[in-house]
Write a protein that holds these residues in place. Sequence first.
Motif, mmCIF file in Angstrom:
data_model
loop_
_atom_site.group_PDB
_atom_site.id
_atom_site.type_symbol
_atom_site.label_atom_id
_atom_site.label_comp_id
_atom_site.label_asym_id
_atom_site.label_seq_id
_atom_site.Cartn_x
_atom_site.Cartn_y
_atom_site.Cartn_z
ATOM 1 N N ASP A 1 -8.532 -4.085 4.513
ATOM 2 C CA ASP A 1 -7.368 -3.974 5.398
ATOM 3 C C ASP A 1 -6.364 -2.928 4.923
ATOM 4 O OD1 ASP A 1 -6.352 -5.202 3.187
ATOM 5 O OD2 ASP A 1 -5.553 -6.959 4.217
ATOM 6 N N HIS A 2 -6.794 -2.040 4.039
ATOM 7 C CA HIS A 2 -5.992 -0.926 3.515
ATOM 8 C C HIS A 2 -4.924 -1.372 2.516
ATOM 9 C CE1 HIS A 2 -7.931 0.838 6.946
ATOM 10 N NE2 HIS A 2 -7.116 0.282 7.802
ATOM 11 N N ASN A 3 -4.276 -2.525 2.782
ATOM 12 C CA ASN A 3 -3.262 -3.052 1.859
ATOM 13 C C ASN A 3 -2.100 -2.091 1.677
ATOM 14 O OD1 ASN A 3 -2.552 -5.335 0.359
ATOM 15 N ND2 ASN A 3 -3.129 -4.369 -1.568
ATOM 16 N N LEU A 4 -1.703 -1.418 2.765
ATOM 17 C CA LEU A 4 -0.527 -0.548 2.728
ATOM 18 C C LEU A 4 0.713 -1.354 3.092
ATOM 19 C CD1 LEU A 4 -1.862 2.661 4.540
ATOM 20 C CD2 LEU A 4 -1.969 2.075 2.102
ATOM 21 N N LEU A 5 1.847 -0.995 2.487
ATOM 22 C CA LEU A 5 3.107 -1.653 2.814
ATOM 23 C C LEU A 5 3.693 -1.007 4.062
ATOM 24 C CD1 LEU A 5 4.664 -2.103 -0.738
ATOM 25 C CD2 LEU A 5 3.330 -3.717 0.614
ATOM 26 N N PRO A 6 3.988 -1.790 5.094
ATOM 27 C CA PRO A 6 4.363 -1.214 6.393
ATOM 28 C C PRO A 6 5.688 -0.464 6.383
ATOM 29 C CG PRO A 6 4.647 -3.604 6.409
ATOM 30 C CD PRO A 6 3.916 -3.256 5.141
ATOM 31 N N ASN A 7 6.571 -0.778 5.432
ATOM 32 C CA ASN A 7 7.890 -0.145 5.399
ATOM 33 C C ASN A 7 7.932 1.110 4.536
ATOM 34 O OD1 ASN A 7 7.474 -1.940 3.188
ATOM 35 N ND2 ASN A 7 9.636 -1.734 2.644
ATOM 36 N N LEU A 8 6.788 1.461 3.933
ATOM 37 C CA LEU A 8 6.711 2.657 3.104
ATOM 38 C C LEU A 8 5.890 3.725 3.817
ATOM 39 C CD1 LEU A 8 6.035 1.196 -0.464
ATOM 40 C CD2 LEU A 8 8.231 1.694 0.634
ATOM 41 N N ASN A 9 6.277 4.993 3.645
ATOM 42 C CA ASN A 9 5.518 6.068 4.272
ATOM 43 C C ASN A 9 4.262 6.377 3.455
ATOM 44 O OD1 ASN A 9 6.283 7.820 2.141
ATOM 45 N ND2 ASN A 9 8.093 8.532 3.263
ATOM 46 N N ALA A 10 3.488 7.335 3.917
ATOM 47 C CA ALA A 10 2.208 7.637 3.276
ATOM 48 C C ALA A 10 2.405 8.070 1.831
ATOM 49 C CB ALA A 10 1.474 8.723 4.063
ATOM 50 N N LEU A 11 3.382 8.929 1.584
ATOM 51 C CA LEU A 11 3.607 9.389 0.211
ATOM 52 C C LEU A 11 4.020 8.226 -0.688
ATOM 53 C CD1 LEU A 11 5.200 12.640 -1.006
ATOM 54 C CD2 LEU A 11 6.049 10.490 -1.935
#
Length: 210
Positions: free
Chosen positions: A79-89
């Motif tokens: 599920d990628h596990n990216l934080l939604p409030n942070l940008n790609a960098l």
Amino acid sequence: MLVADRLTITIDDWTGCYDLAVPRGTLAAMVGPSGGGKSTLLHAIAGFERPESGTLSFEGRDLLPLKPAARPVAIVFQDHNLLPNLNALQNAGLALSPSLRLSAADRAAISAMLEHVGLAGLEARLPSELSGGQRQRVALARAMLTTRPLLLLDEPLTGLDPAMRADMVELIDTLRREKQLTVVMTTHTPEDVDGRADQVITVADGRVVA
């Protein structure tokens, strides 16, 4: 070499017992039916599942006593596990500084890695502003920035069209060779790794069957 010897994991009424040997520097593809235990094995290698018995080592080092953060392992979740409030960098930059106290050199290294995975110019975009394939590339960039020698990829091709799957496999293989990594990835589409994977491991019913 990554070695599991009768690594036994029980979750509720399900039990898996794994024997595995992956040579150093290999791109190993783990295939098999859904629910067969592929992801469970990856999570055990990363330290997120606790085996009941057996052994697990990488380059001769016993991994079982080590907490996830202390293992020489980077993992990209399905599920990628990216934080939604942070940008790609920023999401990629978590690999270098969990507090995101990034120096100019850090930011340059992150931008270079994002460019390397085909995301040049998208550093400021939030995960919601990226496609599924682009989010997967951010997660891959973050994993590559950790410089850990064992990379685990849990279904990195899910949700991608055939052309994007081919591009992602080529990117993984290229980064693996450049950084001299050992890579273990799970996939439902073994044909996508034809000609790329050094080793194909079939997992079913909690066992390595081929």
